[in-house]
Design an enzyme around this catalytic site. Structure first.
Site, short mmCIF file in Angstrom:
data_model
loop_
_atom_site.label_atom_id
_atom_site.label_comp_id
_atom_site.label_asym_id
_atom_site.label_seq_id
_atom_site.Cartn_x
_atom_site.Cartn_y
_atom_site.Cartn_z
N HIS A 146 0.84 -1.20 0.00
CA HIS A 146 0.00 0.00 0.00
C HIS A 146 0.88 1.25 0.00
O HIS A 146 0.66 2.17 -0.81
CB HIS A 146 -0.91 -0.02 1.24
CG HIS A 146 -1.62 1.27 1.50
ND1 HIS A 146 -2.96 1.46 1.21
CD2 HIS A 146 -1.19 2.45 2.02
CE1 HIS A 146 -3.31 2.68 1.55
NE2 HIS A 146 -2.25 3.30 2.04
N GLU A 147 1.86 1.30 0.89
CA GLU A 147 2.69 2.50 1.01
C GLU A 147 3.54 2.73 -0.24
O GLU A 147 3.69 3.87 -0.70
CB GLU A 147 3.57 2.40 2.26
CG GLU A 147 2.82 2.43 3.58
CD GLU A 147 1.95 3.66 3.73
OE1 GLU A 147 2.32 4.73 3.21
OE2 GLU A 147 0.89 3.55 4.36
#
Length: 304
Positions: A146-147
């Site tokens: 996600h990051e």
């Protein structure tokens, strides 16, 4: 399903691209308006206005990632110091076909993570010690995916540039109101400036704040979607989201207050109280929205 980006294997998001371009265009207009008003009202100091505005913009663009990392207590770690975190980053980078960013850990019990950097070469991904203690390897991999999607989609740098205008507007209003500049003279130009500069600065700040919040909520959904498609395990990301959000209520209020100003960077927002105004103007979509999207992706992939 979205097409794959040419620079990485992260799924492209035309909606995110459109929103980033629109936000930058509107932020640029607001920036021109703010600087134009300052130049019109402070005609005798136009050079100083341009130098200050330009210097602040350059500083925000080049050093914001370092400032953010320092403010959130991130310290770079070696594979020997954080083998599980480095392992998760290595696996995601291999899946995404992107260079490995710097890896950092923040000593905080708040379970969270963030990524920052102007591009893939300057990127840094950080996880808190609280997150590393609570998540299973597959869940941690989903969070890291996600990051890093924020870096791959370049929405990190867009948020950095977009947030600069709010910082400049707020700083302009505070300096003007509290420095005594508005009381230094009684001529007509000063009287106009006393009214116009704080008013325009406040309007610009509110509009830029709302624009960045709208973009931020969408980019979080986009990052969830890209991470789920890349790893092929949306359920792991959903599990991490549920754990992180559920654990927030057990974190000491003092720790949450320290994390709250940086919510736009975090994997999940931290709120110091259930009644926090931040919930109304949150930088993130609700947990229900995020889990619902991940559930739909699970059905598309044929995964439970």
């Amino acid at each position: 399903m979205p097409r794959i980006r040419s620079s990485s294997r992260y799924a492209a998001d035309r909606g995110l691209t459109t929103r980033m371009v629109t936000t930058m265009f509107l932020i640029g207009l607001l920036y021109v308006v703010l600087v134009g008003v300052l130049l019109a009202v402070l005609r005798d100091s136009w050079l100083l206005v341009l130098v200050i505005a330009g210097s602040l913009f350059i500083a925000q663009f080049w050093f914001s990632d370092r400032i953010a990392a320092y403010s959130m207590g991130a310290r770079e770690v070696t594979p020997e110091q954080a083998p599980e975190l480095h392992g998760a980053v290595d696996r995601v980078c291999a899946l995404a076909d992107m260079p490995k960013p710097r890896v950092a850990v923040a000593d905080s019990d708040v379970p969270n993570a963030f990524a920052t950097g102007r591009n893939e070469k300057t990127a840094l991904v950080c996880a808190t010690t609280g997150l590393l203690r609570r998540l299973e390897p597959e869940e941690l991999e989903g969070v890291i995916a996600h990051e890093l999607s924020h870096v791959a989609h370049r929405d990190v740098v867009v948020m950095t540039v977009a947030s600069f205008l709010g910082v400049l507007a707020g700083m302009t209003a505070r300096v003007w109101l509290y420095s005594g500049l508005g009381r230094s003279s009684r001529d007509s130009n000063t009287a106009i400036a006393v009214l116009v500069i704080p008013l325009v600065s406040a309007v610009v700040y509110v509009i830029s704040f709302l624009l960045t919040r709208l973009l931020s909520r969408y980019r979080e959904l986009s990052a969830d979607r890209a991470a789920a498609l890349l790893t092929g395990r949306p359920s792991a990301l959903a599990s991490a989201l549920t754990k992180v959000t559920g654990q927030m209520a057990r974190i000491p209020t003092q720790d949450l207050r320290k994390a709250e100003p940086f919510n736009a960077f975090w994997f999940a927002p931290a709120f110091s109280s259930k009644e926090s105004l931040g919930r109304l103007l949150s930088s993130h979509p609700t947990l229900e929205q995020r889990l619902d999207q991940l559930g739909r992706i699970s059905l598309q992939l044929g995964r439970p």
